[in-house]
Write a protein that holds these residues in place. Structure first.
Motif, PDB file in Angstrom:
ATOM      1  N   MET A  32       0.855  -1.167  -0.067  1.00  0.00           N
ATOM      2  CA  MET A  32       0.076   0.063  -0.016  1.00  0.00           C
ATOM      3  C   MET A  32       0.893   1.341   0.112  1.00  0.00           C
ATOM      4  N   GLY A  33       1.906   1.186   0.668  1.00  0.00           N
ATOM      5  CA  GLY A  33       2.772   2.168   0.761  1.00  0.00           C
ATOM      6  C   GLY A  33       3.264   2.571  -0.433  1.00  0.00           C
ATOM      7  N   LEU A  34       3.899   1.606  -1.143  1.00  0.00           N
ATOM      8  CA  LEU A  34       4.299   1.551  -2.555  1.00  0.00           C
ATOM      9  C   LEU A  34       3.495   2.041  -3.361  1.00  0.00           C
ATOM     10  N   VAL A  35       2.300   1.467  -3.485  1.00  0.00           N
ATOM     11  CA  VAL A  35       1.102   2.117  -4.387  1.00  0.00           C
ATOM     12  C   VAL A  35       0.899   3.653  -4.336  1.00  0.00           C
ATOM     13  N   LEU A  36       0.892   3.952  -3.002  1.00  0.00           N
ATOM     14  CA  LEU A  36       0.811   5.460  -2.589  1.00  0.00           C
ATOM     15  C   LEU A  36       2.035   6.370  -3.171  1.00  0.00           C
ATOM     16  N   GLY A  37       3.015   5.810  -3.030  1.00  0.00           N
ATOM     17  CA  GLY A  37       4.140   6.499  -3.304  1.00  0.00           C
ATOM     18  C   GLY A  37       4.282   6.622  -4.988  1.00  0.00           C
ATOM     19  N   ALA A  38       3.891   5.547  -5.772  1.00  0.00           N
ATOM     20  CA  ALA A  38       3.979   5.479  -7.156  1.00  0.00           C
ATOM     21  C   ALA A  38       2.568   6.561  -7.473  1.00  0.00           C
ATOM     22  N   PHE A  39       1.598   6.660  -6.710  1.00  0.00           N
ATOM     23  CA  PHE A  39       0.583   7.644  -7.224  1.00  0.00           C
ATOM     24  C   PHE A  39       1.196   8.976  -6.974  1.00  0.00           C
ATOM     25  N   VAL A  40       1.806   9.234  -6.064  1.00  0.00           N
ATOM     26  CA  VAL A  40       2.062  10.725  -5.724  1.00  0.00           C
ATOM     27  C   VAL A  40       3.217  11.037  -6.636  1.00  0.00           C
ATOM     28  N   LEU A  41       4.173  10.166  -6.860  1.00  0.00           N
ATOM     29  CA  LEU A  41       5.132  10.422  -8.204  1.00  0.00           C
ATOM     30  C   LEU A  41       4.669  10.869  -9.451  1.00  0.00           C
ATOM     31  N   THR A  42       3.649   9.837  -9.744  1.00  0.00           N
ATOM     32  CA  THR A  42       3.037   9.963 -11.080  1.00  0.00           C
ATOM     33  C   THR A  42       2.354  11.229 -11.146  1.00  0.00           C
ATOM     34  N   LEU A  43       1.445  11.505  -9.952  1.00  0.00           N
ATOM     35  CA  LEU A  43       0.866  12.987 -10.201  1.00  0.00           C
ATOM     36  C   LEU A  43       1.797  14.157 -10.079  1.00  0.00           C
ATOM     37  N   SER A  44       2.827  14.089  -9.377  1.00  0.00           N
ATOM     38  CA  SER A  44       3.740  15.309  -9.178  1.00  0.00           C
ATOM     39  C   SER A  44       4.631  15.281 -10.431  1.00  0.00           C
ATOM     40  N   PHE A  45       5.047  14.301 -11.244  1.00  0.00           N
ATOM     41  CA  PHE A  45       6.021  14.423 -12.392  1.00  0.00           C
ATOM     42  C   PHE A  45       5.496  14.213 -13.516  1.00  0.00           C
ATOM     43  N   ARG A  46       4.019  13.849 -13.796  1.00  0.00           N
ATOM     44  CA  ARG A  46       3.544  13.520 -14.943  1.00  0.00           C
ATOM     45  C   ARG A  46       2.532  15.020 -15.526  1.00  0.00           C
ATOM     46  N   ARG A  47       2.093  15.414 -14.477  1.00  0.00           N
ATOM     47  CA  ARG A  47       1.430  16.640 -14.949  1.00  0.00           C
ATOM     48  C   ARG A  47       2.159  17.704 -15.882  1.00  0.00           C
ATOM     49  N   PRO A  48       3.472  17.996 -15.414  1.00  0.00           N
ATOM     50  CA  PRO A  48       4.177  18.934 -16.239  1.00  0.00           C
ATOM     51  C   PRO A  48       4.489  18.456 -17.597  1.00  0.00           C
ATOM     52  N   LEU A  49       4.515  17.005 -17.892  1.00  0.00           N
ATOM     53  CA  LEU A  49       4.632  16.489 -19.180  1.00  0.00           C
ATOM     54  C   LEU A  49       3.355  16.729 -19.921  1.00  0.00           C
ATOM     55  N   LEU A  50       2.290  16.774 -19.478  1.00  0.00           N
ATOM     56  CA  LEU A  50       0.948  16.762 -20.139  1.00  0.00           C
ATOM     57  C   LEU A  50       0.969  18.389 -20.643  1.00  0.00           C
ATOM     58  N   VAL A  51       1.472  19.404 -19.971  1.00  0.00           N
ATOM     59  CA  VAL A  51       1.291  20.735 -20.532  1.00  0.00           C
ATOM     60  C   VAL A  51       2.444  21.367 -21.394  1.00  0.00           C
ATOM     61  N   ALA A  52       3.789  20.362 -21.297  1.00  0.00           N
ATOM     62  CA  ALA A  52       5.068  20.582 -21.809  1.00  0.00           C
ATOM     63  C   ALA A  52       4.783  20.607 -23.492  1.00  0.00           C
ATOM     64  N   ALA A  53       5.289  21.584 -24.020  1.00  0.00           N
ATOM     65  CA  ALA A  53       5.159  21.738 -25.505  1.00  0.00           C
ATOM     66  C   ALA A  53       6.414  21.061 -26.332  1.00  0.00           C
ATOM     67  N   ASP A  54       7.501  21.378 -25.375  1.00  0.00           N
ATOM     68  CA  ASP A  54       8.731  20.958 -26.181  1.00  0.00           C
ATOM     69  C   ASP A  54       8.969  19.535 -26.268  1.00  0.00           C
ATOM     70  N   GLY A  55       8.481  18.765 -25.344  1.00  0.00           N
ATOM     71  CA  GLY A  55       8.440  17.333 -25.479  1.00  0.00           C
ATOM     72  C   GLY A  55       9.866  16.502 -25.057  1.00  0.00           C
ATOM     73  N   VAL A  56      10.516  17.290 -24.150  1.00  0.00           N
ATOM     74  CA  VAL A  56      11.746  17.063 -23.986  1.00  0.00           C
ATOM     75  C   VAL A  56      11.546  16.385 -22.461  1.00  0.00           C
ATOM     76  N   VAL A  57      12.440  15.096 -22.189  1.00  0.00           N
ATOM     77  CA  VAL A  57      12.235  14.556 -21.030  1.00  0.00           C
ATOM     78  C   VAL A  57      13.617  14.785 -20.335  1.00  0.00           C
ATOM     79  N   SER A  58      13.704  15.287 -19.102  1.00  0.00           N
ATOM     80  CA  SER A  58      14.888  15.620 -18.381  1.00  0.00           C
ATOM     81  C   SER A  58      15.432  14.247 -17.796  1.00  0.00           C
ATOM     82  N   GLU A  59      16.716  14.309 -17.578  1.00  0.00           N
ATOM     83  CA  GLU A  59      17.103  13.132 -16.896  1.00  0.00           C
ATOM     84  C   GLU A  59      16.782  12.600 -15.627  1.00  0.00           C
ATOM     85  N   PRO A  60      16.319  13.814 -14.643  1.00  0.00           N
ATOM     86  CA  PRO A  60      15.663  13.322 -13.384  1.00  0.00           C
ATOM     87  C   PRO A  60      14.349  12.540 -13.768  1.00  0.00           C
TER      88      PRO A  60
END
Length: 157
Positions: A104-132
């Motif tokens: 459950m902790g891992l699922v919650l962590g994956a959920f938070v990471l997905t929410l935190s780091f995917r939102r910017p990709l959905l609005v990014a125009a350049d489509g570049v994925v950073s190394e982090p």
């Protein structure tokens, strides 16, 4: 101690008893749960491998993520609902199980990471994925694999 007492109370409720005594309910709910896991893992696999630069490099990362993210969210809702039914039916199997709580902790962590780091990709125009972001994609792949192992391991602990 609270979880054990709560689990014992939950086990004795008419709803839990009904779920356990209806022979087809638990296998059907487990099957739905497993299918939803397949949807989450499959969608996450494609999304994360694209973000890591392994597949679909001819498509913008945001396009791929946008295509699969709704599948992940919907499947997570199904997992939450089916998992709740499984917990109600057999609370002792899960509530007192350390592996369940790790999962459950891992699922919650994956959920938070997905929410935190995917939102910017959905609005990014350049489509570049950073190394982090690539590193996080690999981390999320590992987390989802560990979630699967924990889910299976629950039955043996």
């Amino acid at each position: 101690m609270f979880l054990q007492t709560f689990g014992e109370w939950l086990y004795d409720t008419p709803v839990a008893t009904g779920l356990r005594e209806t022979t087809w309910v638990i296998p059907a709910v487990q099957s739905i749960h497993i299918l939803a896991i397949a949807v989450v893992i499959g969608s996450a696999l494609v999304s994360e491998l694209r973000l890591a630069g392994v597949i679909a490099t001819d498509e913008a990362p945001g396009t791929v993520v946008r295509r699969y993210l709704p599948w992940i969210w919907r499947a997570l809702i199904v997992l939450l609902l089916s998992g709740t039914v499984l917990i109600v039916a057999e609370p002792a199997r899960t509530l007192g199980n350390t592996v369940f709580w790790i999962k459950m902790g891992l699922v919650l962590g994956a959920f938070v990471l997905t929410l935190s780091f995917r939102r910017p990709l959905l609005v990014a125009a350049d489509g570049v994925v950073s190394e982090p972001a690539k590193a996080i994609a690999w981390l999320l792949l590992v987390v989802w694999v560990v979630v699967i192992f924990c889910g299976r391991f629950i039955a043996y602990t």
